[in-house]
Design an enzyme around this catalytic site. Structure first.
Site, PDB file in Angstrom:
ATOM      1  N   LYS A 121      -1.119  13.385  13.681  1.00 29.69           N
ATOM      2  CA  LYS A 121      -1.736  12.405  12.775  1.00 29.69           C
ATOM      3  C   LYS A 121      -0.704  11.394  12.341  1.00 29.69           C
ATOM      4  O   LYS A 121       0.424  11.757  12.016  1.00 29.69           O
ATOM      5  CB  LYS A 121      -2.284  13.161  11.555  1.00 29.69           C
ATOM      6  N   LYS A 169       6.128  15.249   6.701  1.00 33.86           N
ATOM      7  CA  LYS A 169       5.204  15.048   5.571  1.00 33.86           C
ATOM      8  C   LYS A 169       4.063  16.065   5.622  1.00 33.86           C
ATOM      9  O   LYS A 169       3.683  16.630   4.597  1.00 33.86           O
ATOM     10  CB  LYS A 169       4.579  13.644   5.637  1.00 33.86           C
ATOM     11  N   LYS A 204       2.473   8.825  15.563  1.00 37.15           N
ATOM     12  CA  LYS A 204       2.607   7.442  15.086  1.00 37.15           C
ATOM     13  C   LYS A 204       2.381   6.495  16.248  1.00 37.15           C
ATOM     14  O   LYS A 204       2.657   6.832  17.406  1.00 37.15           O
ATOM     15  CB  LYS A 204       4.019   7.198  14.527  1.00 37.15           C
ATOM     16  N   THR A 224      -1.339   6.517  -1.933  1.00 37.12           N
ATOM     17  CA  THR A 224       0.124   6.594  -1.867  1.00 37.12           C
ATOM     18  C   THR A 224       0.716   6.406  -3.267  1.00 37.12           C
ATOM     19  O   THR A 224       1.566   7.195  -3.703  1.00 37.12           O
ATOM     20  CB  THR A 224       0.679   5.548  -0.885  1.00 37.12           C
ATOM     21  N   SER A 237      -5.863  10.880   3.711  1.00 33.45           N
ATOM     22  CA  SER A 237      -6.354  10.695   5.091  1.00 33.45           C
ATOM     23  C   SER A 237      -6.909  12.020   5.620  1.00 33.45           C
ATOM     24  O   SER A 237      -7.941  12.054   6.294  1.00 33.45           O
ATOM     25  CB  SER A 237      -5.220  10.250   6.014  1.00 33.45           C
TER      26      SER A 237
HETATM   27  P1  NAD Z   1       2.882  -3.979   1.831  1.00 29.69           P
HETATM   28  O1  NAD Z   1       3.044  -4.784   3.068  1.00 29.69           O
HETATM   29  O2  NAD Z   1       1.535  -3.919   1.170  1.00 29.69           O
HETATM   30  O3  NAD Z   1       3.924  -4.514   0.703  1.00 29.69           O
HETATM   31  C1  NAD Z   1       5.299  -4.616   0.954  1.00 29.69           C
HETATM   32  C2  NAD Z   1       5.971  -5.261  -0.247  1.00 29.69           C
HETATM   33  O4  NAD Z   1       7.383  -5.318   0.029  1.00 29.69           O
HETATM   34  C3  NAD Z   1       5.534  -6.702  -0.523  1.00 29.69           C
HETATM   35  O5  NAD Z   1       5.540  -6.966  -1.911  1.00 29.69           O
HETATM   36  C4  NAD Z   1       6.621  -7.523   0.170  1.00 29.69           C
HETATM   37  O6  NAD Z   1       6.772  -8.832  -0.373  1.00 29.69           O
HETATM   38  C5  NAD Z   1       7.828  -6.666  -0.121  1.00 29.69           C
HETATM   39  N1  NAD Z   1       8.935  -6.932   0.812  1.00 29.69           N
HETATM   40  C6  NAD Z   1       8.875  -7.195   2.135  1.00 29.69           C
HETATM   41  N2  NAD Z   1      10.099  -7.434   2.618  1.00 29.69           N
HETATM   42  C7  NAD Z   1      10.949  -7.297   1.578  1.00 29.69           C
HETATM   43  C8  NAD Z   1      12.356  -7.409   1.432  1.00 29.69           C
HETATM   44  N3  NAD Z   1      13.136  -7.747   2.462  1.00 29.69           N
HETATM   45  N4  NAD Z   1      12.888  -7.172   0.212  1.00 29.69           N
HETATM   46  C9  NAD Z   1      12.105  -6.850  -0.851  1.00 29.69           C
HETATM   47  N5  NAD Z   1      10.776  -6.745  -0.777  1.00 29.69           N
HETATM   48  C10 NAD Z   1      10.215  -6.964   0.422  1.00 29.69           C
HETATM   49  O7  NAD Z   1       3.408  -2.535   2.181  1.00 29.69           O
HETATM   50  P2  NAD Z   1       3.038  -1.135   1.490  1.00 29.69           P
HETATM   51  O8  NAD Z   1       1.856  -0.562   2.160  1.00 29.69           O
HETATM   52  O9  NAD Z   1       3.062  -1.305   0.008  1.00 29.69           O
HETATM   53  O10 NAD Z   1       4.304  -0.275   1.955  1.00 29.69           O
HETATM   54  C11 NAD Z   1       5.566  -0.377   1.299  1.00 29.69           C
HETATM   55  C12 NAD Z   1       6.466   0.750   1.788  1.00 29.69           C
HETATM   56  O11 NAD Z   1       5.832   1.992   1.519  1.00 29.69           O
HETATM   57  C13 NAD Z   1       6.742   0.747   3.297  1.00 29.69           C
HETATM   58  O12 NAD Z   1       8.043   1.230   3.520  1.00 29.69           O
HETATM   59  C14 NAD Z   1       5.721   1.722   3.833  1.00 29.69           C
HETATM   60  O13 NAD Z   1       6.142   2.286   5.066  1.00 29.69           O
HETATM   61  C15 NAD Z   1       5.712   2.757   2.720  1.00 29.69           C
HETATM   62  N6  NAD Z   1       4.488   3.545   2.701  1.00 29.69           N
HETATM   63  C16 NAD Z   1       3.290   2.974   2.411  1.00 29.69           C
HETATM   64  C17 NAD Z   1       2.140   3.763   2.455  1.00 29.69           C
HETATM   65  C18 NAD Z   1       0.807   3.166   2.094  1.00 29.69           C
HETATM   66  O14 NAD Z   1      -0.189   3.916   2.125  1.00 29.69           O
HETATM   67  N7  NAD Z   1       0.713   1.894   1.754  1.00 29.69           N
HETATM   68  C19 NAD Z   1       2.223   5.115   2.791  1.00 29.69           C
HETATM   69  C20 NAD Z   1       3.474   5.682   3.070  1.00 29.69           C
HETATM   70  C21 NAD Z   1       4.610   4.876   3.024  1.00 29.69           C
END
Ligand code: NAD
Length: 427
Positions: free
Chosen positions: A83, A107, A119, A203, A361
């Site tokens: 998954k 995880k 993935k 998350t 999920s």
């Molecule tokens: P998203 O795309 O919705 O938001 C990302 C945020 O990070 C935005 O505010 C963007 O402007 C900012 N950003 C991008 N580049 C940047 C930089 N260089 N410096 C500072 N800020 C920056 O993404 P998300 O879904 O919120 O995911 C954020 C992190 O959490 C990722 O690492 C993702 O892998 C992890 N994550 C997310 C989920 C989920 O369900 N959304 C689950 C597990 C892990």
């Protein structure tokens, strides 16, 4: 520390910054050794068991045909089907997809879900593609990987730059190929197509529960705590809201363009209202500091919720927070983890803190399989139980084995894949 040792540590960090796959292998090896497993177990689990590279021809709007490269990695399927999300991004590459599938195994092991890790990814820039092009690419990807995915084989989900609409197209394509409706093929779908209540905020809810647990361990009070969050997208913005609702003072947030900081607390409702769908809000302000400056500000809880490699050997000494909860994948290097751990900072690692998404999920998949759907409250209660139990298991392992929370999380996470592989007679 001797100069040779210092140079060696810096070299290791440089390699890690370039290749998350190698650093994941390093920690898995250490975790398996601490658990007493043989070298053969590491040999099996150090790489995905299956990795597929596909080429996807897509008719573009101008009638040209563009060939995209995509991947699907399945780390280990001894526990059950694999998954994990599908990422659409220009920087997608084979090594990253492999590492991300290994993190998914960890995880699922920590949260005790009946899955191994998977993935996928496609090298593309969805911000420069039309709706129609994205639909044809999403459907093309499903046709290309259809032999190795399925509700009981490998279940995709959203990841960076993929959303519920893309999941809907992928589910529809798979259902057409198999000639029956298959909602359990993919998660993160729109609610009308069998998506789960609470998936969008899962998350951030999981991160919130980890923060509540960590605060208790440090004898702090959440309603008095000062919180800084890097990133204001799906994870960061919902988390800011949950922290604000819990009475914590969110004193800093950031996006890709800079950071906002106010020691008296930020107006979170206003920022949530004004942020765009990419999580950008700081462009509206003139008084902005850099992301690096924000990380080093005085606070109690620091949550990196944006991108990888933000806390390194270079800045770890200057971090003031006593708790770091990693919502983002891989925001802290191994080197920085060591420095922070020595300084007594409690780090809740990514593979634990951000596991709320995969947990809901899983709930979505269960609801699809049984055709019976749960209320938001039911999902939230079940998620709380999974996250609290997971946190406590990892915390206990860190105390028993005298290791930091990251190694402890790897130990808890990898054990399930190792045991399942052993019982199946693979090793
Ligand atoms: P998203 O795309 O919705 O938001 C990302 C945020 O990070 C935005 O505010 C963007 O402007 C900012 N950003 C991008 N580049 C940047 C930089 N260089 N410096 C500072 N800020 C920056 O993404 P998300 O879904 O919120 O995911 C954020 C992190 O959490 C990722 O690492 C993702 O892998 C992890 N994550 C997310 C989920 C989920 O369900 N959304 C689950 C597990 C892990």
């Amino acid at each position: 520390m001797s100069i040779t040792k210092e140079v060696k540590r810096k070299d290791t960090e440089k390699r890690e910054l370039l290749n998350p796959f190698l650093s994941t292998q390093t920690i898995i090896k250490e975790a398996l050794q601490k658990l007493g497993y043989s070298e053969e177990v590491f040999e099996l689990l150090k790489e995905p068991i299956r990795m597929m590279t596909v080429r996807i021809p897509v008719k573009m709007d101008d009638s040209s045909v563009k060939i995209f490269t995509g991947y699907r990695s399945q780390h280990n399927d001894a526990v059950g089907p694999t998954k994990g999300g599908v990422r659409f991004h220009p920087d997608v590459n084979e090594e990253e997809v492999k590492a991300l599938s290994m993190w998914m195994s960890l995880k699922c092991g920590i949260t005790d879900l009946p899955y191994g890790g998977g993935k996928g990814g496609i090298i593309c820039d969805p911000r420069k593609m039309s709706f129609g092009e994205l639909e044809r690419l999403s459907r093309g990807y499903v046709r290309a990987v259809s032999q190795i995915v399925g509700p009981n084989k490998d279940i995709p989900a959203p990841d960076v730059y993929t959303n519920s609409q893309i999941m809907a197209w992928m589910m529809d394509e798979y259902s057409r190929l198999r000639e029956f409706d298959s909602p359990g093929f993919i998660t993160g779908k729109p609610i009308v197509l069998g998506g789960s209540q609470g998936r969008e905020t899962a998350t951030a809810r999981g991160v919130t529960i980890c923060i509540e647990q960590a605060v208790k361990k440090k004898n702090l009070q959440l309603h008095e705590a000062r919180v800084i969050i890097q990133g204001f997208g799906n994870a960061g913005s919902f988390l800011a809201k949950f922290m604000h609702d819990a009475g914590a003072r969110v004193i800093g947030i950031s996006d890709a363009y800079g950071a906002l900081y106010n020691p008296k607390g930020l107006d979170i409702e206003y920022l949530l209202d004004r942020r765009d769908s990419f999580g950008t809000v700081t462009k509206l302000f003139t008084k902005v500091i850099s992301n690096q400056e924000l990380l080093e500000k005085e606070c109690d809880i620091l949550v990196p919720a944006a991108i990888a490699n933000q806390i390194t050997g270079q800045n770890a000494h200057r971090i003031k927070a006593s708790i770091i909860v990693e919502a983002a994948n891989g925001p802290t290097t191994i080197e920085a983890t060591k420095i922070l751990d020595e300084r007594g900072v409690l780090i809740v690692p990514d593979i634990l803190a951000s596991a709320g998404g995969v947990t809901v999920s899983y709930f979505e998949w269960v609801q699809n399989n049984q055709g019976y759907y749960w209320s938001q409250e039911e999902v939230a209660n079940k998620l709380r139980k999974v996250m609290v139990d997971s946190f406590e298991n990892v915390y206990e392992a860190s105390q028993i084995h005298h290791v930091d929370m990251r190694i402890a999380a790897y130990m808890v996470g990898i054990r399930k894949s190792a045991e399942a592989s052993r019982f199946r007679g693979w090793i």
